[in-house]
Scaffold this active site. Structure first.
Site, PDB file in Angstrom:
ATOM      1  N   TYR A  31       0.839  -1.204   0.000  1.00  0.00           N
ATOM      2  CA  TYR A  31       0.000   0.000   0.000  1.00  0.00           C
ATOM      3  C   TYR A  31       0.873   1.253   0.000  1.00  0.00           C
ATOM      4  CZ  TYR A  31      -2.986   3.716   1.828  1.00  0.00           C
ATOM      5  OH  TYR A  31      -3.641   4.912   2.007  1.00  0.00           O
ATOM      6  N   HIS A  32       1.857   1.273   0.897  1.00  0.00           N
ATOM      7  CA  HIS A  32       2.745   2.434   0.997  1.00  0.00           C
ATOM      8  C   HIS A  32       3.468   2.693  -0.322  1.00  0.00           C
ATOM      9  CE1 HIS A  32       5.743   5.186   2.556  1.00  0.00           C
ATOM     10  NE2 HIS A  32       6.696   4.365   2.180  1.00  0.00           N
ATOM     11  N   HIS A  33       4.052   1.641  -0.885  1.00  0.00           N
ATOM     12  CA  HIS A  33       4.836   1.843  -2.099  1.00  0.00           C
ATOM     13  C   HIS A  33       3.985   2.153  -3.326  1.00  0.00           C
ATOM     14  CE1 HIS A  33       8.111   0.033   0.323  1.00  0.00           C
ATOM     15  NE2 HIS A  33       8.691   1.083  -0.203  1.00  0.00           N
TER      16      HIS A  33
END
Length: 156
Positions: A31-33
């Site tokens: 999700y972050h990347h």
């Protein structure tokens, strides 16, 4: 290297370390990347205020994190405190991202010429706030919640 190119490098670099070590990618990671990559592409065209700060914080955190990954991959035993420090640094990065967004918004409201727009501030703030929540949750589960650690140790 342009910001969106460096973002792709860091996204694929982190993922490569995890996959090569045969570890599972957690929701926070992908999700972050993925959202950083999308936001970087979205923001690059406008070269928004705050972008340099976002990039610099990201480079610093990743430099420390890659050092940790490299030491572990080389077979060195690295203190758990170092991993905790990295996660705390990431949480601090998310707080600072929100602070930078607030400052950019304030400067815009004061009439200063500031290359940004409300839509970018809103998306960036939502992104940083969601990361803050997810990294805090990760920190709690990885380093504080003993019941999950004990259950995982017993299962192994």
């Amino acid at each position: 290297m342009r910001s969106h190119e460096s973002c792709f490098f860091f996204t694929s670099g982190d993922t490569a370390f995890i996959v090569l070590r045969k570890q599972q990618l957690i929701f926070l990671h992908w999700y972050h990347h993925m959202t950083v990559l999308l936001y970087s592409w979205y923001s690059y065209k406008d070269q928004v205020a705050g972008g340099g700060w976002f990039m610099t914080m990201n480079y610093l955190v990743h430099a420390v994190m890659y050092s940790y990954y490299a030491l572990r991959a080389a077979g060195f035993r690295v203190s758990r405190k170092f991993a905790m420090f990295i996660t705390l640094t990431q949480i601090t990065q998310m707080v600072m991202g929100c602070v930078v967004n607030y400052l950019v918004y304030s400067w815009m409201q004061q009439g200063h010429e500031c290359p940004s727009h409300m839509q970018n501030i809103v998306w960036s703030s939502l992104m940083y706030l969601s990361y803050f929540v997810l990294f805090c949750q990760f920190f709690f589960e990885a380093y504080i919640d003993k019941s999950k650690r004990n259950a995982a140790a017993k299962a192994a």
